[in-house]
Design a protein around this motif. Sequence first.
Motif, mmCIF file in Angstrom:
data_model
loop_
_atom_site.group_PDB
_atom_site.id
_atom_site.type_symbol
_atom_site.label_atom_id
_atom_site.label_comp_id
_atom_site.label_asym_id
_atom_site.label_seq_id
_atom_site.Cartn_x
_atom_site.Cartn_y
_atom_site.Cartn_z
ATOM 1 N N LEU A 61 22.394 -37.019 30.600
ATOM 2 C CA LEU A 61 22.928 -38.236 29.662
ATOM 3 C C LEU A 61 23.389 -37.633 28.441
ATOM 4 O O LEU A 61 22.801 -36.993 27.813
ATOM 5 C CB LEU A 61 21.852 -39.028 29.422
ATOM 6 N N CYS A 62 24.625 -37.840 28.054
ATOM 7 C CA CYS A 62 25.531 -37.634 26.769
ATOM 8 C C CYS A 62 24.644 -38.291 25.731
ATOM 9 O O CYS A 62 24.087 -39.163 25.722
ATOM 10 C CB CYS A 62 26.733 -38.181 26.780
ATOM 11 N N PRO A 63 24.130 -37.240 24.689
ATOM 12 C CA PRO A 63 23.653 -37.790 23.375
ATOM 13 C C PRO A 63 24.060 -39.015 22.826
ATOM 14 O O PRO A 63 23.211 -39.861 22.542
ATOM 15 C CB PRO A 63 23.561 -36.527 22.727
ATOM 16 N N ALA A 91 19.742 -36.880 18.751
ATOM 17 C CA ALA A 91 19.486 -37.195 20.062
ATOM 18 C C ALA A 91 19.065 -36.296 21.155
ATOM 19 O O ALA A 91 18.178 -36.583 21.767
ATOM 20 C CB ALA A 91 20.753 -38.043 20.795
ATOM 21 N N CYS A 99 29.941 -36.614 29.009
ATOM 22 C CA CYS A 99 29.992 -38.000 28.340
ATOM 23 C C CYS A 99 30.068 -38.998 29.539
ATOM 24 O O CYS A 99 29.794 -40.090 29.415
ATOM 25 C CB CYS A 99 31.124 -38.286 27.464
ATOM 26 N N CYS A 144 33.215 -32.614 27.416
ATOM 27 C CA CYS A 144 34.265 -33.760 27.493
ATOM 28 C C CYS A 144 35.558 -33.058 27.099
ATOM 29 O O CYS A 144 36.534 -33.450 27.321
ATOM 30 C CB CYS A 144 33.882 -34.813 26.507
#
Lengths: 130, 130
Positions: A17-19, B109, A2, B126
């Motif tokens: 890139l974090c979804p 996504a 994230c 995370c």
Amino acid sequence: MCAKNSQETTQPSEELLCPIRYLLNIFSGKWKLPIVCMLSGETPLRYSTIKRRLGDITNVMLAQSLKELEAAGIVHREQYNEVPPRVEYRLTEKGKSILPTLGQLAEWAIGAMQNETTCGVLCTKCQSTT
Amino acid sequence: MCAKNSQETTQPSEELLCPIRYLLNIFSGKWKLPIVCMLSGETPLRYSTIKRRLGDITNVMLAQSLKELEAAGIVHREQYNEVPPRVEYRLTEKGKSILPTLGQLAEWAIGAMQNETTCGVLCTKCQSTT
DNA sequence: CTGTATCCTTGAGGATACTG
DNA sequence: CAGTATCCTCAAGGATACAG
């Protein structure tokens, strides 16, 4: 991960890139989601129709939002060379593919609001043929 | 209806509000969603842990975001009167209830990104116990 | 460690006018 | 009708310092 969103605006596709952040990039801003919601119906909508139904959006914001959604592959723009000009917008397959999840989000929101509103899931009133 | 968002900031609960707009109100801003995503793990996280994992968030934004999420009933704040002070954050039941939908969003996504990343659904990295 | 207080910059978004 | 062009405001967000 994230953390560590990409700083460069040129080629973010290369970045890890974090979804969720990817989503935020696509649907960022005040109008993107309402527009997608409004285009969730079967029939394509004209520029002026979208503008009227959103009520308080300016030309600048609407044109810009539509352009960005089109660039993201969410919205398709069909231009008819008539006089007066006519442009219709509809969701692409990619755009439609997010509708079920969007519906779930709306249901969650309705549950969270805990009180009845005149608004159905996915803003069915927005799709009314006014 | 999607249109006509409430202008007044005092009592928006009385207004007829589109669920999607309601959502946007709750999770607006740059950090709310990443924070929720980060708290999606089982163990509560400390303020400093969240800050460190987000990487580039300032104290102002983190404290403010957490406060707003708490006010929205999404996040629970537990303060332990120790020295040095310790505060832990976790999702409330309401907060947890949005995780499945959030997971679907993340899956969408990932599909939309079309290329592999090191990030799993809901930002599993995370949650790693670093 | 967990925040506040202050100040400042940037850009999202709005108002108005105009064009093909 | 479907947008651009321009200018402007305001608030989200950042930087830095400091407090309990």
